[in-house]
Design a protein around this motif. Structure first.
Motif, PDB file in Angstrom:
ATOM      1  N   LEU A  49      39.361  48.736  32.338  1.00 56.26           N
ATOM      2  CA  LEU A  49      38.314  47.860  32.859  1.00 56.26           C
ATOM      3  C   LEU A  49      38.964  46.780  33.704  1.00 56.26           C
ATOM      4  O   LEU A  49      40.059  46.306  33.386  1.00 56.26           O
ATOM      5  CB  LEU A  49      37.535  47.230  31.713  1.00 56.26           C
ATOM      6  N   GLU A  51      38.057  43.153  36.176  1.00 55.42           N
ATOM      7  CA  GLU A  51      37.084  42.153  36.627  1.00 55.42           C
ATOM      8  C   GLU A  51      37.834  41.037  37.334  1.00 55.42           C
ATOM      9  O   GLU A  51      38.853  40.555  36.856  1.00 55.42           O
ATOM     10  CB  GLU A  51      36.305  41.593  35.442  1.00 55.42           C
ATOM     11  N   THR A  54      38.782  36.141  36.422  1.00 51.22           N
ATOM     12  CA  THR A  54      38.736  35.793  35.007  1.00 51.22           C
ATOM     13  C   THR A  54      40.117  36.062  34.404  1.00 51.22           C
ATOM     14  O   THR A  54      40.946  36.738  35.014  1.00 51.22           O
ATOM     15  CB  THR A  54      37.618  36.559  34.259  1.00 51.22           C
ATOM     16  N   LEU A  57      38.951  39.907  29.613  1.00 50.99           N
ATOM     17  CA  LEU A  57      37.694  40.643  29.581  1.00 50.99           C
ATOM     18  C   LEU A  57      37.182  40.716  28.152  1.00 50.99           C
ATOM     19  O   LEU A  57      37.905  41.172  27.256  1.00 50.99           O
ATOM     20  CB  LEU A  57      37.893  42.064  30.115  1.00 50.99           C
ATOM     21  N   TRP A  82      39.977  44.529  45.759  1.00 50.06           N
ATOM     22  CA  TRP A  82      40.826  43.659  44.936  1.00 50.06           C
ATOM     23  C   TRP A  82      41.851  42.897  45.762  1.00 50.06           C
ATOM     24  O   TRP A  82      42.671  42.176  45.209  1.00 50.06           O
ATOM     25  CB  TRP A  82      41.510  44.492  43.846  1.00 50.06           C
ATOM     26  N   VAL A  87      42.731  39.463  39.025  1.00 50.25           N
ATOM     27  CA  VAL A  87      41.888  40.315  38.198  1.00 50.25           C
ATOM     28  C   VAL A  87      42.439  40.444  36.785  1.00 50.25           C
ATOM     29  O   VAL A  87      43.639  40.543  36.567  1.00 50.25           O
ATOM     30  CB  VAL A  87      41.706  41.721  38.821  1.00 50.25           C
TER      31      VAL A  87
END
Length: 111
Positions: A49, A51, A54, A57, A82, A87
């Motif tokens: 995963l 994101e 941040t 996750l 990206w 990330v």
């Protein structure tokens, strides 16, 4: 006492590096990968995963195999979403995480 000092130093250095990239690296493509704690385990075989913007996750394991991080880095090279991003990456908890063997570590608890 030692761990908080070490972690604050590491996190401080990480933030300083990320800020420098953001301010000074306009002429190159980069992606900063923020994995959990690296493990030397076999590849998980699960999707990683990802994101942007941040540090962690929710719903992912604390540990991630180095192979999975390396594969994610290679995948990021092929996907310009990206570029110039910071990330967080992780392996999902639950059934996916139960198949990962964490040497010298505790498996992800069920929520």
């Amino acid at each position: 006492l030692f761990k908080p000092l070490l972690y604050s130093s590491v996190l401080g250095n990480m933030l300083e590096m990320e800020h420098w990239l953001y301010e000074n690296a306009n002429d190159i493509k980069y992606t900063v990968i923020r994995p959990g704690t690296l493990s030397g385990d076999k590849p998980s075989g699960k999707p990683v995963l990802i994101e942007a913007d941040t540090y962690h996750l929710r719903g992912t394991c604390f540990f991630i195999p180095r192979y999975d991080v390396a594969q994610c880095m290679l995948d990021c090279l092929k996907d310009n979403r990206w570029d110039k991003r910071m990330v967080a990456i992780g392996i999902p908890k639950g059934a996916a995480a139960q198949q990962i063997h964490f040497s010298n570590a505790v498996q992800c608890p069920e929520e």
